[in-house]
Design a protein around this motif. Structure first.
Motif, PDB file in Angstrom:
ATOM      1  N   ASP A 154      -2.109  -3.082   5.383  1.00 53.68           N
ATOM      2  CA  ASP A 154      -3.462  -2.930   5.940  1.00 53.68           C
ATOM      3  C   ASP A 154      -4.258  -4.233   5.852  1.00 53.68           C
ATOM      4  OD1 ASP A 154      -5.961  -2.191   6.742  1.00 53.68           O
ATOM      5  OD2 ASP A 154      -6.159  -0.496   5.392  1.00 53.68           O
ATOM      6  N   ASN A 192     -10.749  -6.762   2.380  1.00 54.28           N
ATOM      7  CA  ASN A 192     -11.802  -6.204   1.506  1.00 54.28           C
ATOM      8  C   ASN A 192     -11.516  -6.519   0.041  1.00 54.28           C
ATOM      9  OD1 ASN A 192     -13.576  -5.111   3.448  1.00 54.28           O
ATOM     10  ND2 ASN A 192     -12.200  -3.377   3.776  1.00 54.28           N
ATOM     11  N   THR A 246     -15.293   7.941   7.106  1.00 51.78           N
ATOM     12  CA  THR A 246     -13.889   8.253   6.865  1.00 51.78           C
ATOM     13  C   THR A 246     -13.485   9.441   7.724  1.00 51.78           C
ATOM     14  OG1 THR A 246     -12.284   8.485   5.082  1.00 51.78           O
ATOM     15  CG2 THR A 246     -14.334   9.690   4.794  1.00 51.78           C
ATOM     16  N   TYR A 283       0.870  -1.172   0.000  1.00 48.72           N
ATOM     17  CA  TYR A 283       0.000   0.000   0.000  1.00 48.72           C
ATOM     18  C   TYR A 283       0.910   1.225   0.000  1.00 48.72           C
ATOM     19  CZ  TYR A 283      -4.378   2.361   1.561  1.00 48.72           C
ATOM     20  OH  TYR A 283      -5.511   3.127   1.661  1.00 48.72           O
ATOM     21  N   THR A 314      -2.921   1.700  -4.160  1.00 49.81           N
ATOM     22  CA  THR A 314      -3.656   2.614  -3.275  1.00 49.81           C
ATOM     23  C   THR A 314      -5.037   1.993  -3.072  1.00 49.81           C
ATOM     24  OG1 THR A 314      -4.786   3.921  -4.955  1.00 49.81           O
ATOM     25  CG2 THR A 314      -2.519   4.572  -4.434  1.00 49.81           C
ATOM     26  N   SER A 315      -5.871   2.657  -2.285  1.00 52.19           N
ATOM     27  CA  SER A 315      -7.218   2.113  -2.095  1.00 52.19           C
ATOM     28  C   SER A 315      -8.017   2.215  -3.396  1.00 52.19           C
ATOM     29  CB  SER A 315      -7.938   2.866  -0.978  1.00 52.19           C
ATOM     30  OG  SER A 315      -8.035   4.225  -1.323  1.00 52.19           O
ATOM     31  N   HIS A 364     -14.738   3.870   3.453  1.00 54.27           N
ATOM     32  CA  HIS A 364     -13.394   3.708   2.893  1.00 54.27           C
ATOM     33  C   HIS A 364     -12.963   2.259   3.104  1.00 54.27           C
ATOM     34  CE1 HIS A 364      -9.090   4.242   2.256  1.00 54.27           C
ATOM     35  NE2 HIS A 364      -9.423   5.328   1.591  1.00 54.27           N
ATOM     36  N   PRO A 365     -12.230   1.658   2.139  1.00 59.28           N
ATOM     37  CA  PRO A 365     -11.853   0.237   2.305  1.00 59.28           C
ATOM     38  C   PRO A 365     -10.808  -0.029   3.395  1.00 59.28           C
ATOM     39  CG  PRO A 365     -11.109   1.079   0.192  1.00 59.28           C
ATOM     40  CD  PRO A 365     -11.902   2.172   0.808  1.00 59.28           C
ATOM     41  N   GLU A 366     -10.350   1.002   4.100  1.00 62.33           N
ATOM     42  CA  GLU A 366      -9.536   0.752   5.296  1.00 62.33           C
ATOM     43  C   GLU A 366     -10.423   0.418   6.498  1.00 62.33           C
ATOM     44  OE1 GLU A 366      -7.055   4.200   5.872  1.00 62.33           O
ATOM     45  OE2 GLU A 366      -6.051   3.909   3.963  1.00 62.33           O
ATOM     46  N   LEU A 424      -7.899  -3.579   4.344  1.00 63.62           N
ATOM     47  CA  LEU A 424      -7.902  -3.356   2.885  1.00 63.62           C
ATOM     48  C   LEU A 424      -7.660  -4.698   2.189  1.00 63.62           C
ATOM     49  CD1 LEU A 424      -7.943  -1.382   0.432  1.00 63.62           C
ATOM     50  CD2 LEU A 424      -5.451  -1.304   0.637  1.00 63.62           C
ATOM     51  N   SER A 454     -12.188   4.475  -2.499  1.00 68.46           N
ATOM     52  CA  SER A 454     -11.174   5.429  -2.052  1.00 68.46           C
ATOM     53  C   SER A 454     -11.839   6.782  -1.778  1.00 68.46           C
ATOM     54  CB  SER A 454     -10.128   5.601  -3.155  1.00 68.46           C
ATOM     55  OG  SER A 454     -10.667   6.378  -4.207  1.00 68.46           O
ATOM     56  N   ALA A 481      -6.332  -1.059  -5.713  1.00 69.31           N
ATOM     57  CA  ALA A 481      -5.760  -2.255  -5.070  1.00 69.31           C
ATOM     58  C   ALA A 481      -6.137  -3.544  -5.810  1.00 69.31           C
ATOM     59  CB  ALA A 481      -6.203  -2.316  -3.610  1.00 69.31           C
TER      60      ALA A 481
END
Ligand code: 13P
Ligand code: SF4
Length: 327
Positions: free
Chosen positions: A177, A183, A261, A140, A156-157, A225-227, A180, A241, A160
């Protein structure tokens, strides 16, 4: 609007961009810095790249380019300015420097870190490689240059899944992560071996919180957000993202929306869409919030803090970033 708002920043109509999210009394405390930053940018042939989590007075009033980490990396690779000020966190400034080794890249506060970037070291990546020989490593962008240098490619998100699938293999290591990675794993047939890092902002959202908010705000559209943990993403209506969340609002214009987020993201989007009701629970990123108008002004004035990357790792790290950008 009080008549006291008469400085050049006001005259340039900048306040109109943020009037929905910044009260006039607060704006007055920003005007002097904004005017000074606009003048210093011209003097230094500098541009400001600002992440979507920067506060509205930075995002809407002094930034030249705004976006998610992918957009900022792409724009950093393209700019002809002599100097880049990165209004974001250190890994973003480091990425900009990797892509512009001959330019001056400034970060206004050296302490603007990231819990994900801090969750993994070079030694950890080498350990993963020794455990899973021949499995490619996707890092990431929220990592140090040293970690990027050990990776095959960055992501990045926003890209990915595309990055993972571009490698044409059955298994990848994706770090740091965990959420992430999980996901992305739910969307692809590629097996993903994850690390255990988490974003201190996104890990705090819960499905119970979403359920409560849906009850309190009927019809709310939830973007995550995918985090965020996978169970939070599963309880949301859409995951993407920061740029993808922004695009969703722009294209779909939901009447009521909740962005799971960082807080400034909702402020920045809300400033542009007066007709949309933004439900506001959010979490602050203490690292992003270290960047202020005052330290951006100081960076432009003094040339501090210039980002450097150890030449021994820069070439390898750059390759991983450029491989991603080439996709
Ligand atoms: P984006 O790439 O989606 O902007 O995310 C960066 C980040 O740090 C999110 O916490
Ligand atoms: Fe890092 Fe999370 Fe802050 Fe993004 S929001 S910079 S991932 S700590």
């Amino acid at each position: 609007m009080p008549d006291t708002l008469t400085g050049p920043a006001r005259a340039a109509g900048l306040y109109d961009r943020v009037r929905r999210v910044i009260p006039p009394i607060e704006w007055q405390t920003f005007e002097d810095d904004i005017d000074a930053i606009l003048a210093l940018k011209r003097q230094r042939n500098a541009i400001i790249l600002a992440h979507n989590y920067q506060t509205p007075e930075i995002f809407h009033c002094v930034a030249d380019i705004v976006g998610d980490s992918l957009a900022l990396a792409r724009e950093a690779a393209r700019t002809e300015a002599a100097m880049i000020v990165l209004a974001g966190v250190s890994f973003m400034a480091e990425t900009a420097k990797l892509l512009n080794p001959d330019k001056t890249v400034l970060i206004p506060d050296l302490e603007a870190g990231c819990s994900l970037a801090e969750s993994i070291t070079l030694a950890d990546v080498r350990l993963m490689r020794s455990r899973y020989p021949d499995v490619p490593v996707v890092a990431y962008v929220n990592t140090s240059a040293a970690v990027k240098a050990e990776a095959d490619i960055c992501c990045t998100s926003g890209n990915a899944r595309a990055v993972v699938e571009s490698l044409g293999v059955d298994r990848v290591i994706m770090l740091p992560d965990e959420y992430l990675a999980r996901n992305v794993a739910s969307e692809t047939d590629v097996e993903i071996i994850a690390w255990s890092g988490h974003c201190e902002v996104h890990e705090r959202f819960t499905p119970a919180e979403i359920a409560e908010l849906r009850e309190a705000h009927p019809g709310v559209v939830v973007l995550a957000h995918p985090e965020c943990p996978p169970e939070v993403v599963a309880a949301a209506d859409f995951a993407g993202s920061t740029a993808a969340m922004s695009d969703y609002v722009e294209k779909r214009r939901p009447a009521r929306v909740l962005l799971l987020t960082e807080c400034s993201m909702s402020d920045n989007v809300a400033a542009q869409y007066p007709g949309i009701d933004f439900v506001r629970p959010c979490n602050l990123c203490p690292h992003m919030k270290r960047i202020t108008l005052s330290n951006i002004r100081n960076a432009l004035k003094t040339g501090r803090h210039a980002v450097t990357v150890d030449p021994a790792i820069a070439n390898k790290a750059r390759r991983a970033v450029e491989r991603m950008l080439a996709l």
